[in-house]
Design a protein around this motif. Structure first.
Motif, mmCIF file in Angstrom:
data_model
loop_
_atom_site.group_PDB
_atom_site.id
_atom_site.type_symbol
_atom_site.label_atom_id
_atom_site.label_comp_id
_atom_site.label_asym_id
_atom_site.label_seq_id
_atom_site.Cartn_x
_atom_site.Cartn_y
_atom_site.Cartn_z
ATOM 1 N N ALA A 212 0.867 -1.151 -0.070
ATOM 2 C CA ALA A 212 0.013 -0.044 0.216
ATOM 3 C C ALA A 212 0.723 1.543 0.210
ATOM 4 O O ALA A 212 1.932 1.188 0.785
ATOM 5 C CB ALA A 212 -1.071 -0.254 1.486
ATOM 6 N N VAL A 213 0.904 2.009 -0.903
ATOM 7 C CA VAL A 213 1.539 3.552 -1.249
ATOM 8 C C VAL A 213 0.090 4.201 -2.017
ATOM 9 O O VAL A 213 -0.131 4.588 -2.934
ATOM 10 C CB VAL A 213 2.938 3.719 -1.311
ATOM 11 N N ARG A 214 0.378 5.740 -1.372
ATOM 12 C CA ARG A 214 -0.105 6.277 -1.899
ATOM 13 C C ARG A 214 0.238 6.802 -3.560
ATOM 14 O O ARG A 214 -0.134 7.324 -4.728
ATOM 15 C CB ARG A 214 -0.220 7.717 -1.640
ATOM 16 N N ASP A 215 1.447 6.983 -4.082
ATOM 17 C CA ASP A 215 2.506 7.765 -4.872
ATOM 18 C C ASP A 215 2.424 6.513 -5.895
ATOM 19 O O ASP A 215 2.638 5.564 -5.700
ATOM 20 C CB ASP A 215 4.164 7.736 -4.728
ATOM 21 N N ASN A 216 1.719 7.140 -7.390
ATOM 22 C CA ASN A 216 1.746 5.434 -8.315
ATOM 23 C C ASN A 216 2.726 5.081 -8.247
ATOM 24 O O ASN A 216 3.155 4.151 -9.009
ATOM 25 C CB ASN A 216 0.802 6.182 -9.745
ATOM 26 N N GLU A 217 3.920 6.390 -9.092
ATOM 27 C CA GLU A 217 5.625 5.561 -9.091
ATOM 28 C C GLU A 217 5.757 4.405 -8.057
ATOM 29 O O GLU A 217 6.446 4.016 -8.539
ATOM 30 C CB GLU A 217 5.934 7.220 -8.960
ATOM 31 N N LEU A 218 5.456 5.016 -7.124
ATOM 32 C CA LEU A 218 6.167 3.463 -6.166
ATOM 33 C C LEU A 218 5.509 2.200 -5.949
ATOM 34 O O LEU A 218 5.859 1.323 -6.217
ATOM 35 C CB LEU A 218 6.088 4.834 -4.363
ATOM 36 N N LEU A 219 3.962 2.816 -6.621
ATOM 37 C CA LEU A 219 3.228 1.372 -6.664
ATOM 38 C C LEU A 219 3.635 0.952 -7.892
ATOM 39 O O LEU A 219 3.651 -1.131 -7.778
ATOM 40 C CB LEU A 219 1.779 1.893 -6.329
ATOM 41 N N VAL A 220 3.841 1.194 -8.997
ATOM 42 C CA VAL A 220 4.541 0.651 -10.280
ATOM 43 C C VAL A 220 5.379 -0.256 -10.441
ATOM 44 O O VAL A 220 5.986 -1.623 -10.452
ATOM 45 C CB VAL A 220 4.612 1.412 -11.218
ATOM 46 N N ILE A 221 6.777 0.327 -9.479
ATOM 47 C CA ILE A 221 7.843 0.369 -8.927
ATOM 48 C C ILE A 221 7.700 -0.910 -7.825
ATOM 49 O O ILE A 221 8.614 -2.434 -7.839
ATOM 50 C CB ILE A 221 8.857 1.238 -8.511
ATOM 51 N N GLY A 258 -5.034 -3.292 -5.971
ATOM 52 C CA GLY A 258 -6.020 -4.511 -6.565
ATOM 53 C C GLY A 258 -6.377 -3.138 -7.972
ATOM 54 O O GLY A 258 -5.944 -3.468 -8.784
ATOM 55 N N PRO A 259 -7.382 -2.846 -7.359
ATOM 56 C CA PRO A 259 -7.564 -2.107 -9.109
ATOM 57 C C PRO A 259 -6.907 -0.667 -9.017
ATOM 58 O O PRO A 259 -7.253 -0.577 -10.610
ATOM 59 C CB PRO A 259 -9.052 -1.152 -8.012
ATOM 60 N N ARG A 260 -6.217 -0.153 -8.804
ATOM 61 C CA ARG A 260 -5.473 0.800 -9.519
ATOM 62 C C ARG A 260 -4.296 0.274 -9.914
ATOM 63 O O ARG A 260 -3.543 0.420 -10.596
ATOM 64 C CB ARG A 260 -4.422 1.768 -7.795
ATOM 65 N N ILE A 261 -3.736 -1.203 -9.120
ATOM 66 C CA ILE A 261 -2.830 -2.504 -9.957
ATOM 67 C C ILE A 261 -3.249 -2.044 -11.434
ATOM 68 O O ILE A 261 -2.529 -1.693 -12.445
ATOM 69 C CB ILE A 261 -2.165 -3.187 -9.268
ATOM 70 N N ARG A 262 -4.868 -2.891 -11.370
ATOM 71 C CA ARG A 262 -5.550 -2.850 -12.821
ATOM 72 C C ARG A 262 -4.761 -1.786 -14.016
ATOM 73 O O ARG A 262 -4.584 -1.719 -15.013
ATOM 74 C CB ARG A 262 -6.133 -3.355 -12.893
ATOM 75 N N ARG A 263 -5.406 -0.716 -13.372
ATOM 76 C CA ARG A 263 -5.238 0.326 -13.693
ATOM 77 C C ARG A 263 -3.905 0.376 -14.725
ATOM 78 O O ARG A 263 -3.354 1.680 -15.758
ATOM 79 C CB ARG A 263 -6.087 1.399 -13.245
ATOM 80 N N LEU A 264 -2.376 0.248 -13.708
ATOM 81 C CA LEU A 264 -1.724 0.993 -13.647
ATOM 82 C C LEU A 264 -0.843 -0.018 -14.514
ATOM 83 O O LEU A 264 -0.153 0.627 -15.333
ATOM 84 C CB LEU A 264 -0.553 1.258 -12.583
ATOM 85 N N VAL A 265 -0.982 -1.071 -14.876
ATOM 86 C CA VAL A 265 -0.086 -1.827 -15.455
ATOM 87 C C VAL A 265 -0.734 -2.319 -16.782
ATOM 88 O O VAL A 265 -0.575 -2.813 -17.882
ATOM 89 C CB VAL A 265 -0.481 -3.266 -15.396
ATOM 90 N N HIS A 266 -1.874 -1.387 -17.291
ATOM 91 C CA HIS A 266 -2.415 -1.924 -18.856
ATOM 92 C C HIS A 266 -1.802 -1.601 -20.036
ATOM 93 O O HIS A 266 -1.550 -2.033 -20.605
ATOM 94 C CB HIS A 266 -3.977 -1.409 -18.562
#
Length: 431
Positions: A212-221, A258-266
């Motif tokens: 869990a992290v708010r920043d999308n960049e860190l979540l992608v990494i 999970g939902p955020r990861i789906r959007r970011l990895v697409h």
């Protein structure tokens, strides 16, 4: 290949694949075979412009595309769909796999290419492409049809089978010496999958906190690092790397992120998966396609026949009429990413050289023919009705799956939205 040449080749490959894909979409073709076609046309075996001399130059990018493709599939995997379908869904999916995988295995033995090649062909002929299937459903406007829930449920059953089949197949085709070593490698692979399955079942709360992290960049990494690391561990333990990534996706799908990861990895998945399909096409010599034309035609005819038989079984199980029966039989015809995963495994293991051009031709033919037949499923419905294979639905008598509720549009199953679901719409965008 020099740095500048690599950039030129990669950029040109992306542009060429994009142009072909856009042209194909204008006439309703899925992108998977078009990316493959771009690789064949721009590869070293085809006269004319050659952007890439050696498919191995894209080997790492191709492997990353495969990892991301299966990682996303794990994110989209819905175990609740399997539970909700109950025993009838398991029966329908099991019969579909039994008919198609069994036919593929028998077909492989009939060709005389060897046991390992026959096992690969069993998976190639037996497992449909969830990306192409979902795209056909969305493009044809059948997301709200009663039989759609069953069709998507069958793809869920196939996903489970795929993970288990690849884990069992890897030690066999990799040339393990003796029964003892094969059993040891298979046990190691299934043990690793069991650990990941337990993590998916009981560890999502802890893993959710860790990622869990708010920043999308860190979540992608974070999720990319987890998927690629576990894929590497899978490879070391004798499990296909992509299956490790699939299990990571399955674990992360149950977390709040999970939902955020789906959007970011697409978008990442789309880009790198395109490279995977294109790199597969680069290794294909068009001259080899001619040599396997006869077996490919026979395999396509066999697949169509088995899908019709499976559709008839599902129709009897769910008490569907000729229309839904024909829709089931034609929609599940598409073959794509899973067949190419098996082809890549076969190439790595040094199996019969005819496998790659056979699988490429088979995927190309069914990826084009499948949507065409699905769009003309009403013709098959008439044939089935005229032959008495399926009884037409009597007016006023509907099964529970086909009976609309009071606040629902006619023809839509209970709890099924009129518009495509987010998961289905996302799956349809898979290259």
């Amino acid at each position: 290949m020099g740095h500048a040449d690599t950039l030129l080749a990669m950029g040109g490959a992306f542009v060429a694949a994009a142009v072909l894909a856009r042209l194909g979409r204008r006439i309703g073709l899925p992108t998977i075979p078009l990316f493959m076609l771009a690789g064949i046309l721009l590869g070293p075996h085809t006269p004319g412009l050659v952007l890439v001399r050696d498919a191995h130059d894209f080997e790492m990018l191709s492997a990353l595309g495969l990892v991301l493709l299966l990682f996303y599939l794990g994110l989209e995997f819905q175990l609740d769909d399997l539970r909700a379908g109950g025993r009838r869904l398991l029966a329908a999916g099991g019969v579909y796999l039994l008919l198609n995988v069994g036919a593929g295995l028998g077909f492989g033995f009939a060709l005389g290419w060897g046991l390992r090649e026959a096992l690969v062909l069993a998976g190639v002929l037996g497992i449909s492409s969830s990306a192409i299937v979902t795209k056909v459903l969305v493009d044809s406007g059948r997301i709200g049809h009663p039989e759609t829930r069953l069709i998507l449920g069958v793809t869920v059953v196939e996903d489970i089978f795929l993970a288990l089949y690849l884990a069992a197949l890897q030690p066999v085709i990799s040339g393990a010496e003796g029964v003892g070593e094969t059993i040891l490698q298979a046990a190691k692979a299934f043990g690793f999958l069991l650990v990941l399955a337990i993590a998916a079942r009981y560890g999502t709360r802890l893993i959710g906190r860790l990622i869990a992290v708010r920043d999308n960049e860190l979540l992608v990494i974070s999720f990319l690092g987890a998927a690629i690391l576990v894929a590497g561990v899978s490879e070391v333990l004798g499990v296909v790397d992509a299956i490790g990534a699939f299990m990571v996706g399955l674990i992360l799908a149950g977390t709040p992120s999970g939902p955020r990861i789906r959007r970011l990895v697409h978008p990442l998945r789309d880009a790198f998966a395109a490279i995977f399909f294109l790199a597969f096409g680069l290794a294909i010599n068009p001259a080899d396609l001619v040599s396997v034309a006869g077996p490919v035609a026979a395999a396509v005819a066999l697949t169509i026949a088995m899908n019709v038989v499976a559709g008839l079984f599902a129709a009897r199980l769910y008490r569907y009429g000729p229309g839904p029966t024909a829709n089931i039989a034609t929609t599940l015809l598409g073959r794509g990413e899973f067949a190419l995963i098996l082809a890549a495994m076969a190439a790595t293991a040094g199996l019969d050289g005819r496998l790659a051009p056979f699988i490429a031709s088979y995927v190309l033919v069914l990826a084009v023919l499948g949507p065409i037949l699905a769009g003309r499923a009403h013709l098959l419905a008439r044939v089935l009705e005229a032959a008495g294979a399926v009884r037409p639905r009597r007016r006023g008598r509907t099964s529970r799956e086909e009976r609309p509720s009071d606040d629902q549009e006619p023809g839509l199953p209970d709890d099924e939205p009129a518009e495509p679901t987010e998961a289905a719409a996302a799956r349809s965008g898979t290259p």
